[in-house]
Design an enzyme around this catalytic site. Structure first.
Site, mmCIF file in Angstrom:
data_model
loop_
_atom_site.group_PDB
_atom_site.id
_atom_site.type_symbol
_atom_site.label_atom_id
_atom_site.label_comp_id
_atom_site.label_asym_id
_atom_site.label_seq_id
_atom_site.Cartn_x
_atom_site.Cartn_y
_atom_site.Cartn_z
ATOM 1 N N GLY A 48 0.807 -1.178 0.073
ATOM 2 C CA GLY A 48 -0.040 -0.024 -0.014
ATOM 3 C C GLY A 48 1.110 1.311 0.057
ATOM 4 N N GLY A 57 0.517 4.301 1.037
ATOM 5 C CA GLY A 57 0.418 4.890 2.425
ATOM 6 C C GLY A 57 1.323 4.256 3.420
ATOM 7 N N GLY A 90 11.753 7.951 -11.978
ATOM 8 C CA GLY A 90 12.449 6.460 -12.327
ATOM 9 C C GLY A 90 13.950 6.608 -12.061
ATOM 10 N N GLY A 125 16.004 9.657 -11.887
ATOM 11 C CA GLY A 125 16.378 10.613 -10.708
ATOM 12 C C GLY A 125 15.069 11.430 -10.225
ATOM 13 N N GLY A 128 9.045 4.530 -5.254
ATOM 14 C CA GLY A 128 8.560 5.642 -5.174
ATOM 15 C C GLY A 128 8.062 6.003 -3.785
ATOM 16 C CG ASP A 129 5.064 3.810 -2.172
ATOM 17 O OD1 ASP A 129 4.521 4.755 -2.763
ATOM 18 O OD2 ASP A 129 4.738 2.728 -2.282
ATOM 19 N N GLY A 150 10.250 -6.997 -3.295
ATOM 20 C CA GLY A 150 9.079 -6.266 -2.443
ATOM 21 C C GLY A 150 9.275 -4.724 -2.525
HETATM 22 O O1 RIB Z 1 3.870 1.869 -4.799
HETATM 23 C C1 RIB Z 1 3.701 0.432 -4.473
HETATM 24 C C2 RIB Z 1 2.625 0.062 -3.870
HETATM 25 O O2 RIB Z 1 1.496 -0.082 -4.810
HETATM 26 C C3 RIB Z 1 2.465 -1.413 -3.380
HETATM 27 O O3 RIB Z 1 3.095 -1.990 -2.318
HETATM 28 C C4 RIB Z 1 0.915 -1.950 -3.689
HETATM 29 O O4 RIB Z 1 0.499 -2.245 -2.628
HETATM 30 C C5 RIB Z 1 0.369 -0.584 -4.188
HETATM 31 O O5 RIB Z 1 -0.364 0.115 -3.656
#
Ligand code: RIB
Length: 307
Positions: A40, A42, A225, A228, A255-256, A291
């Site tokens: 997710g 978030g 990406g 940079g 990105g997260d 992951g």
């Molecule tokens: O940004 C990656 C995320 O996008 C994954 O972990 C997946 O759950 C989706 O929300």
């Protein structure tokens, strides 16, 4: 002092298959590896910030199922404040079905939001204490946009938080949400969709970032990406941060990792440029392992490659 960060957004369980290529419609393909991990956008951003040392709280909604129970346990294990984690009795927890191309590390993702889409304005009101005590609010749009908007209203009514919006997945944004956003962090696809401008070259990406500023947002950090990221802050000259070239194993969650690190670093007092440079290095590290959350470096690991 560790910055206080509140994430308002999604939690998913990621079901990940490594595949030799993206399957064609109607095709059955044999994958080489299966993995479940907490995901997710978030949740990933919250975990990244917590791993670096932020005091993190999450406002999120889970289903009453094994994925929801395990996700709650994961937040506890990461030292995250779960006092504003809600449950929906009818929905399943959010799930992401992810295929990762084993040659390129690029992913395709289908999200079934489930409980994420049942967050309500009443939940946000109930979480107002958590939201208003944060220095930084971090949100995406894997929950209903109206709820993200309500969270930013509550945050701004509190008078102190910096709001960071990661407009993912790409969707049109209401004007009020843009007005309440201090910093927007889209990727090149999201920026192109939001502005209807190309983002293929640096000049194009800069023009798209300036267009986003034209909507009243002070700071735009456009992630590019493997190229940079681009920082466009107020009327300062744009700053391009080049990413280190690596052989990606899995880009899921990069990105997260960027957004969670950036929020932590900015909240810790780093300049916007230093925060972008460091967040880009951390995100690059994350693509070297499979992951999303399992690939995020710890504070100690970051200290080894960033001085
Ligand atoms: O940004 C990656 C995320 O996008 C994954 O972990 C997946 O759950 C989706 O929300």
């Amino acid at each position: 002092m560790a910055p206080r960060i509140c994430m308002v957004g999604s939690s998913n369980m990621d079901l990940i298959a490594r595949v030799p290529r993206v399957p064609a419609p109607g095709e059955t393909l044999i994958g080489s590896r299966f993995q479940t991990s907490f995901g997710g956008k978030g949740a990933n951003q919250a975990v990244m910030a917590a791993r670096l040392g932020a005091q993190v709280a999450v406002v999120t909604k889970l289903g009453r199922d094994v994925f929801g129970e395990n996700t709650l346990a994961n937040y506890h294990a990461q030292g995250i404040d779960t006092s504003a984690v809600f449950f929906d009795e009818q929905s399943s927890s959010g799930v992401a079905l992810i295929t990762v191309d084993e040659n390129t590390g690029q992913n395709s993702i289908v999200i079934v939001p489930g409980a994420n889409y049942t967050l309500t304005t009443a939940d946000i009101q109930a979480a107002s204490g958590v939201i208003q005590s944060a220095d930084v609010i971090m949100a995406q749009i894997e929950i209903p946009i109206a709820i993200t908007l309500e969270a930013f209203r509550v945050a701004k009514a509190g008078g102190k938080a910096t709001t960071i919006l990661n407009p993912a997945p790409a969707a049109p944004l209401p004007d009020e949400l843009l007005r309440l956003t201090d910093i927007i962090v889209p990727n090149e696809i999201e920026a192109a969709m939001l502005t209807a401008l190309p983002t293929g070259t640096l000049d194009e990406a800069t023009a798209a970032a300036r267009a986003l500023q034209g909507w009243g947002i002070q700071m735009v950090v456009l992630t590019l990406g493997s190229r940079g990221a681009l920082l466009v802050n107020g009327d300062e000259a744009p700053q391009y941060v080049r990413a280190q070239a690596v052989q990606a194993v899995d880009t899921t969650g990069a990105g997260d990792a960027f957004v969670g690190s950036f929020a932590y670093l900015l909240g810790s007092g780093f300049s916007p440029l230093a925060a972008v440079e460091r967040a880009a290095a951390i995100a690059t590290r994350s693509v070297l392992k499979p992951g999303a959350q399992p690939s995020f470096p710890t504070r100690d690991e970051v200290a080894e490659f960033l001085h």
